[in-house]
Structure formats: C-alpha cells, structure tokens
Design a protein around this motif. Structure first.
Motif, PDB file in Angstrom:
ATOM      1  N   GLU A 138       0.453  -1.775  -0.047  1.00 31.54           N
ATOM      2  CA  GLU A 138       0.172  -0.080  -0.463  1.00 31.54           C
ATOM      3  C   GLU A 138       0.622   1.762  -0.219  1.00 31.54           C
ATOM      4  OE1 GLU A 138      -2.265  -0.091   3.114  1.00 31.54           O
ATOM      5  OE2 GLU A 138      -4.077  -1.405   2.748  1.00 31.54           O
ATOM      6  N   GLU A 139       2.344   1.201   0.537  1.00 29.07           N
ATOM      7  CA  GLU A 139       3.065   2.571   1.142  1.00 29.07           C
ATOM      8  C   GLU A 139       3.672   2.656  -0.143  1.00 29.07           C
ATOM      9  OE1 GLU A 139       4.145   3.613   4.137  1.00 29.07           O
ATOM     10  OE2 GLU A 139       1.972   3.561   4.796  1.00 29.07           O
ATOM     11  N   GLY A 140       4.061   1.510  -0.839  1.00 31.13           N
ATOM     12  CA  GLY A 140       4.709   1.430  -2.269  1.00 31.13           C
ATOM     13  C   GLY A 140       6.652   1.081  -1.834  1.00 31.13           C
ATOM     14  N   PHE A 141       6.441   0.623  -0.243  1.00 33.00           N
ATOM     15  CA  PHE A 141       7.956   0.521   0.353  1.00 33.00           C
ATOM     16  C   PHE A 141       8.199  -0.284   1.296  1.00 33.00           C
ATOM     17  CE2 PHE A 141      12.105   2.512   1.090  1.00 33.00           C
ATOM     18  CZ  PHE A 141      12.565   2.509   0.051  1.00 33.00           C
ATOM     19  N   TYR A 142       9.334  -0.366   1.068  1.00 35.44           N
ATOM     20  CA  TYR A 142      10.061  -1.153   1.766  1.00 35.44           C
ATOM     21  C   TYR A 142       9.425  -1.407   3.256  1.00 35.44           C
ATOM     22  CZ  TYR A 142      12.296  -3.075  -2.101  1.00 35.44           C
ATOM     23  OH  TYR A 142      13.144  -3.728  -3.567  1.00 35.44           O
ATOM     24  N   TYR A 143       9.191  -2.611   4.687  1.00 30.52           N
ATOM     25  CA  TYR A 143       9.296  -2.178   5.386  1.00 30.52           C
ATOM     26  C   TYR A 143       7.908  -1.142   6.132  1.00 30.52           C
ATOM     27  CZ  TYR A 143      12.680  -5.462   5.326  1.00 30.52           C
ATOM     28  OH  TYR A 143      13.823  -6.409   4.464  1.00 30.52           O
ATOM     29  N   GLY A 144       7.017  -1.292   5.471  1.00 30.14           N
ATOM     30  CA  GLY A 144       5.810   0.053   5.540  1.00 30.14           C
ATOM     31  C   GLY A 144       5.405  -0.377   6.977  1.00 30.14           C
ATOM     32  N   HIS A 145       4.755  -1.618   7.170  1.00 30.01           N
ATOM     33  CA  HIS A 145       3.926  -1.669   8.450  1.00 30.01           C
ATOM     34  C   HIS A 145       4.700  -0.433  10.100  1.00 30.01           C
ATOM     35  CE1 HIS A 145       2.155  -3.529  11.918  1.00 30.01           C
ATOM     36  NE2 HIS A 145       0.841  -3.901  11.412  1.00 30.01           N
ATOM     37  N   PRO A 146       3.739   0.459  11.053  1.00 30.82           N
ATOM     38  CA  PRO A 146       4.738   0.354  10.965  1.00 30.82           C
ATOM     39  C   PRO A 146       5.165  -0.071  12.750  1.00 30.82           C
ATOM     40  CG  PRO A 146       2.157   0.850  11.601  1.00 30.82           C
ATOM     41  CD  PRO A 146       2.702   0.113  10.168  1.00 30.82           C
ATOM     42  N   GLN A 147       5.156  -1.147  12.494  1.00 31.15           N
ATOM     43  CA  GLN A 147       5.587  -2.068  13.967  1.00 31.15           C
ATOM     44  C   GLN A 147       6.447  -2.812  13.332  1.00 31.15           C
ATOM     45  OE1 GLN A 147       3.996  -1.290  17.045  1.00 31.15           O
ATOM     46  NE2 GLN A 147       2.998  -0.235  16.392  1.00 31.15           N
ATOM     47  N   ASN A 148       6.868  -3.392  12.069  1.00 31.49           N
ATOM     48  CA  ASN A 148       7.747  -3.828  12.041  1.00 31.49           C
ATOM     49  C   ASN A 148       9.194  -2.757  12.293  1.00 31.49           C
ATOM     50  OD1 ASN A 148      10.482  -4.680  10.293  1.00 31.49           O
ATOM     51  ND2 ASN A 148       9.281  -5.676   9.330  1.00 31.49           N
ATOM     52  N   ARG A 149      10.255  -3.486  12.983  1.00 28.70           N
ATOM     53  CA  ARG A 149      11.363  -2.570  13.271  1.00 28.70           C
ATOM     54  C   ARG A 149      12.476  -2.564  12.126  1.00 28.70           C
ATOM     55  NH1 ARG A 149      11.434  -6.491  18.111  1.00 28.70           N
ATOM     56  NH2 ARG A 149      11.377  -8.123  16.098  1.00 28.70           N
ATOM     57  N   PHE A 150      12.070  -2.099  10.890  1.00 30.48           N
ATOM     58  CA  PHE A 150      13.621  -2.343  10.139  1.00 30.48           C
ATOM     59  C   PHE A 150      14.020  -1.054  10.168  1.00 30.48           C
ATOM     60  CE2 PHE A 150      15.166  -1.247   5.992  1.00 30.48           C
ATOM     61  CZ  PHE A 150      16.492  -2.683   6.275  1.00 30.48           C
ATOM     62  N   TRP A 151      13.027  -0.441   9.896  1.00 31.23           N
ATOM     63  CA  TRP A 151      13.582   1.249  10.014  1.00 31.23           C
ATOM     64  C   TRP A 151      14.124   1.868  10.843  1.00 31.23           C
ATOM     65  CZ3 TRP A 151      15.276   2.372   5.289  1.00 31.23           C
ATOM     66  CH2 TRP A 151      14.781   1.710   3.953  1.00 31.23           C
ATOM     67  N   ARG A 152      13.864   1.332  12.634  1.00 28.11           N
ATOM     68  CA  ARG A 152      14.325   1.980  13.286  1.00 28.11           C
ATOM     69  C   ARG A 152      15.540   1.205  14.026  1.00 28.11           C
ATOM     70  NH1 ARG A 152      10.002   0.011  18.020  1.00 28.11           N
ATOM     71  NH2 ARG A 152       8.954  -0.547  15.794  1.00 28.11           N
ATOM     72  N   LEU A 153      15.666  -0.201  13.459  1.00 27.54           N
ATOM     73  CA  LEU A 153      17.425  -1.040  13.873  1.00 27.54           C
ATOM     74  C   LEU A 153      18.169   0.192  12.891  1.00 27.54           C
ATOM     75  CD1 LEU A 153      18.471  -3.246  14.228  1.00 27.54           C
ATOM     76  CD2 LEU A 153      17.512  -4.084  12.506  1.00 27.54           C
ATOM     77  N   LEU A 154      17.472   0.210  11.974  1.00 30.39           N
ATOM     78  CA  LEU A 154      18.994   0.730  10.706  1.00 30.39           C
ATOM     79  C   LEU A 154      19.656   1.934  11.236  1.00 30.39           C
ATOM     80  CD1 LEU A 154      18.289   0.184   7.588  1.00 30.39           C
ATOM     81  CD2 LEU A 154      19.858  -1.260   8.978  1.00 30.39           C
ATOM     82  N   ALA A 155      18.336   2.796  11.882  1.00 26.79           N
ATOM     83  CA  ALA A 155      18.913   3.879  12.134  1.00 26.79           C
ATOM     84  C   ALA A 155      19.522   4.373  13.579  1.00 26.79           C
ATOM     85  CB  ALA A 155      17.085   4.957  12.835  1.00 26.79           C
ATOM     86  N   ARG A 156      19.323   3.417  14.416  1.00 23.38           N
ATOM     87  CA  ARG A 156      20.034   3.201  15.385  1.00 23.38           C
ATOM     88  C   ARG A 156      21.274   2.625  15.228  1.00 23.38           C
ATOM     89  NH1 ARG A 156      18.208  -0.703  20.910  1.00 23.38           N
ATOM     90  NH2 ARG A 156      17.179   0.856  20.933  1.00 23.38           N
TER      91      ARG A 156
END
Length: 168
Positions: free
Chosen positions: A33-51
């Motif tokens: 729906e979002e048109g991009f990877y790891y779009g579910h707000p509960q997925n920790r991918f982006w928080r993890l990479l930022a950290r």
C-alpha cells in the motif's frame, strides 16, 4: 481471506557503492500500500537501521533511500511474484524470484543478508544457485518475531553488518 496472486511493484534500492544487500521475503500488504519496503509501523527495520547508523529514524521514502545509500546498503526482496494470503510469509507459494543479478552485477556487494528465516529459506531455494553466493540469516525485524527485542536485534544485526559489539 484466500490466496491472491501478487507481483512486487517497487524497485530495489542500490547504487554503485552498495556493499551489503539485505533481502526480505515479499512486501507485506502495508508495504505494498505504501509502495516501499518495511511499511508496517510495527516492523522494526527502519528503527534498527537508524540505531545502527546513528541516524534519525527516516519517515519518508526519500529519507529511507538516503539512509540506505549513505551507508552503502542495498535492499530488495527474494520474491518477485507469488500467491500469498495477506502478509503471511508462511503462505507464500508459486514463487517467481527477483532477478538479483540486477543488483549484484552493478554494485560491489560483499555480503547478502536475509531478514528472517523465510527470506533466507526462499533465497536458498530459489536464488543461491543462480548467484553462487550464500546469504547470512539474520533475525527478522517483523513484529511477529517478538522474542527478539530491538536491543537483541541491534546486537545481532550490528555485529553482522558493521562489526559492532554494541550498541545502545
């Protein structure tokens, strides 16, 4: 809800400097729906990479792409199209894999990582022979992998991707 035949609709993120390739299995309903990877707000991918990269958590697709490319990270998925029930990785069947050579021939990828057991299993089954490369299985950033807290994910992913013992 029954099986639905779905095709991957967004491109991999990489450039000529990408050194690691992180593969998911197939985009969730929310990601599609979002048109991009790891779009579910509960997925920790982006928080993890930022950290792991000491960056702010990216919000927009452009911010996410910038974070990845700045740190020489490529992302894509193993599956180009499949039959799937909702976002259930365990339901994936009739797989057509992505043509990973598109990234591997254009970037100096030194290691391929699979985000979770299903991505690793699908890579091993459908792609490893073609690429001639093994993938390292990392614990999934999915909220379904609740046994791995963000701190545990940070420790394992940090050690593998960046050689960090750490971190925060």
């Amino acid at each position: 809800m029954g099986y639905q035949h779905v095709e991957h609709t967004f491109e991999p993120v990489f450039d000529e400097h990408s050194k690691v390739l992180i593969l998911g299995s197939f985009p969730s309903v929310k990601s599609r729906e979002e048109g991009f990877y790891y779009g579910h707000p509960q997925n920790r991918f982006w928080r993890l990479l930022a950290r792991l990269t000491d960056e702010e958590i990216p919000e927009t697709i452009e911010e996410k792409k910038t974070l990845l490319l700045k740190h020489q990270i490529a992302i894509w998925d193993v599956v180009h199209s499949c039959d799937i029930v909702g976002s259930s990785d365990s339901s994936i069947k009739n797989v057509v894999p992505c043509e990973l050579e598109k990234v591997l021939s254009s970037s100096p990828i030194r290691q391929i990582y699979a985000n979770g057991g299903k991505a690793w299993q699908l890579y091993h089954r459908y792609c490893e022979k073609e690429t001639g490369r093994e993938a390292v299985k990392l614990p999934s950033t999915s909220p379904a992998n609740a046994i791995f807290t963000l701190d545990r994910l940070t420790a394992v992913w940090g050690e593998e991707l960046f050689g960090k013992q750490n971190t925060k």
